[in-house]
Scaffold this motif. Structure first.
Motif, PDB file in Angstrom:
ATOM      1  N   SER A  43      14.931 -93.902 -21.347  1.00  0.00           N
ATOM      2  CA  SER A  43      14.751 -94.781 -22.695  1.00  0.00           C
ATOM      3  C   SER A  43      14.911 -95.628 -23.332  1.00  0.00           C
ATOM      4  O   SER A  43      15.010 -96.932 -22.810  1.00  0.00           O
ATOM      5  N   GLN A  44      14.552 -95.886 -24.772  1.00  0.00           N
ATOM      6  CA  GLN A  44      14.140 -97.537 -25.159  1.00  0.00           C
ATOM      7  C   GLN A  44      15.681 -98.028 -25.062  1.00  0.00           C
ATOM      8  O   GLN A  44      15.956 -99.146 -25.245  1.00  0.00           O
ATOM      9  N   GLU A  73       4.886 -94.096 -20.193  1.00  0.00           N
ATOM     10  CA  GLU A  73       5.614 -92.546 -19.900  1.00  0.00           C
ATOM     11  C   GLU A  73       6.343 -92.027 -20.808  1.00  0.00           C
ATOM     12  O   GLU A  73       6.627 -92.560 -21.926  1.00  0.00           O
ATOM     13  N   ARG A  74       6.008 -90.447 -21.637  1.00  0.00           N
ATOM     14  CA  ARG A  74       6.849 -90.175 -22.580  1.00  0.00           C
ATOM     15  C   ARG A  74       7.542 -88.629 -22.452  1.00  0.00           C
ATOM     16  O   ARG A  74       7.981 -88.810 -21.035  1.00  0.00           O
ATOM     17  N   ILE A  75       8.358 -88.337 -22.999  1.00  0.00           N
ATOM     18  CA  ILE A  75       9.742 -87.969 -22.764  1.00  0.00           C
ATOM     19  C   ILE A  75       9.723 -86.624 -22.619  1.00  0.00           C
ATOM     20  O   ILE A  75       8.270 -85.762 -23.001  1.00  0.00           O
ATOM     21  N   GLY A  76       9.268 -86.070 -21.301  1.00  0.00           N
ATOM     22  CA  GLY A  76       9.111 -84.661 -21.195  1.00  0.00           C
ATOM     23  C   GLY A  76       7.799 -84.193 -20.610  1.00  0.00           C
ATOM     24  O   GLY A  76       8.004 -83.314 -20.301  1.00  0.00           O
ATOM     25  N   GLN A  77       7.591 -85.801 -19.691  1.00  0.00           N
ATOM     26  CA  GLN A  77       6.449 -85.115 -19.182  1.00  0.00           C
ATOM     27  C   GLN A  77       6.094 -84.131 -18.347  1.00  0.00           C
ATOM     28  O   GLN A  77       5.277 -83.627 -18.008  1.00  0.00           O
ATOM     29  N   TYR A  78       7.473 -85.011 -17.279  1.00  0.00           N
ATOM     30  CA  TYR A  78       7.211 -84.222 -16.153  1.00  0.00           C
ATOM     31  C   TYR A  78       7.977 -83.199 -16.358  1.00  0.00           C
ATOM     32  O   TYR A  78       7.795 -81.775 -15.055  1.00  0.00           O
ATOM     33  N   PRO A 129       6.912 -92.218 -26.561  1.00  0.00           N
ATOM     34  CA  PRO A 129       7.158 -92.571 -25.642  1.00  0.00           C
ATOM     35  C   PRO A 129       8.730 -93.064 -25.275  1.00  0.00           C
ATOM     36  O   PRO A 129       9.325 -92.794 -26.174  1.00  0.00           O
ATOM     37  N   CYS A 130       9.043 -92.664 -23.948  1.00  0.00           N
ATOM     38  CA  CYS A 130      10.393 -93.997 -23.410  1.00  0.00           C
ATOM     39  C   CYS A 130      10.271 -94.943 -23.902  1.00  0.00           C
ATOM     40  O   CYS A 130      11.143 -94.510 -24.917  1.00  0.00           O
TER      41      CYS A 130
END
Length: 397
Positions: A43-44, A73-78, A129-130
């Motif tokens: 996170s930021q 990297e984006r939140i929840g991408q995995y 985005p994270c």
């Protein structure tokens, strides 16, 4: 007396050789770069907590899954998908895993077996985005914390490696592990380490760290086996802030000295782990020493080489700066940036202590006497504060 200076090889080729720590440093032209080898950050806000300390080389060690952090990297991408996994009967494979489709598959899925509260979170979606603002002078270094080997309960960071393992499903809430998708490496530690080394960003930099050995209950014999496997197994965490917060098992200094007394090379790392996410006064960082003339584009490689060669020191707060550590004609000279209690330690214990910003000390004479000390390392503790630093060990022969 002989101090092993210059190159002393721990492998058979240039990619697995290490040098005596600090042997090739020009102390009059060095840049100190604060960094982390074990800090969870998606996170930021978490990134800001690290950057406010002036930390610039961030080997972020995320897990679930254990995938190197990327600036985009984006939140929840995995949660939506990934292209790696360990599967019983197949081993470690590369292919597309789309978790929404797998969990909800009409024949092979298990969506109906999940609690209603979890069913309501599916389908997973990719968020924003994270990180929204990464400082221009910050290096995001490949790294991840790998775990759940089939023959080890340890956790290990692959600093500088692009290797990925595991899934998003911490504690198997979504039953991925139950249905054959391993939540960790799912392989023997030697295979996992070999894969980590194969995916190093730079062949001559970075390596594996052994995390919170006291907290993990890693035996001395296990630690020696891990270190002896490959010189790119760099060392152990001598301080882990999270372990100290949870159960008072943050320090591994005694184990470090026991390993060093065996004549093995073992670097010491200080880390925050998760602590920076809840405590702005967190303790744990490593200070990398690189040539001040290094161009910005070459810093990622230079920092990872500093880790490989032991050109760094472990620090709790980052206030004390180690500005010189060298041995000339049997004389040890140590300089620090602020008044400290400076200690010299060997396999025989604490050899010398004095207060100030400069320490001079004569090494014992005679190879037989010196050989019994095996190594020297230096500690410095603020006189008017709570910061401490720990140099890497210098091998004696």
């Amino acid at each position: 007396m002989a101090l092993l200076s210059g190159g002393y090889a721990w492998g058979d080729d240039s990619t697995t050789q290490t040098r005596t720590p600090y042997a090739d440093i020009d102390w009059d032209s060095v840049e100190a770069i604060g960094g982390v080898t074990h800090a969870h950050c998606r996170s930021q806000r978490s990134l800001d907590m690290l950057c406010r300390r002036g930390l610039r080389h961030l080997a972020i060690s995320n897990y679930y899954p254990s995938a190197p952090c990327k600036p985009d990297e984006r939140i929840g991408q995995y949660n939506v998908g990934q292209d790696f996994c360990t599967i019983p009967g197949e081993g470690y494979v590369y292919r597309q895993f789309r978790w929404n489709e797998i969990i909800q598959d009409p024949k092979l899925g298990w969506y109906d077996k999940l609690p209603v509260s979890l069913q309501e979170t599916i389908p997973f979606e990719v968020g924003g985005p994270c990180f929204t603002q990464i400082p221009s002078d910050v290096v995001i270094c490949p790294n991840a914390e790998h775990h759940s080997m089939t023959d080890s309960n340890g956790h290990f960071n692959a600093v500088g490696s692009e290797f990925c393992s595991g899934t998003f499903d911490a504690r198997s809430k979504y039953m991925l592990n139950k249905y054959g998708y391993k939540m960790g490496t799912g392989m023997p530690w030697k295979e996992a380490f070999t894969r980590m080394f194969a995916d190093l960003q730079f062949a001559d930099g970075g390596g594996v760290t052994i995390n919170h050995p006291t907290w993990s209950g890693t035996s001395h014999e296990q630690l020696l086996a891990l270190l002896d496997f490959d010189p790119r197994v760099l060392g152990i965490e001598i301080w882990n802030n999270t372990a100290e917060m949870l159960n008072g098992k943050g320090w591994s200094l005694s184990e470090w000295d026991t390993i060093l007394a065996s004549g093995r090379r073992c670097y010491g790392f200080a880390v925050s782990d998760h602590a920076h996410n809840s405590d702005p006064d967190f303790r744990g960082q490593n200070v990398l020493l690189v040539d001040a003339k290094t161009p910005a584009k070459d810093l990622p490689a230079a920092c990872l080489r500093a880790y490989r060669n032991g050109n760094f020191y472990a620090s709790l707060k980052g206030r004390i700066k180690l500005t010189r550590l060298e041995i000339t004609n049997g004389q040890l000279r140590v300089e620090v940036s602020t008044p400290c209690k400076i200690r010299v330690v060997s396999a025989k214990g604490r050899l010398h202590e004095q207060s100030g910003q400069v320490c001079h000390w004569s090494l014992p004479e005679g190879s037989a006497v010196l050989g019994k000390h095996t190594y020297l390392r230096v500690e410095a503790a603020e006189i008017d504060g709570d910061d401490q630093i720990f140099s890497q060990a210098l091998p004696l022969a």
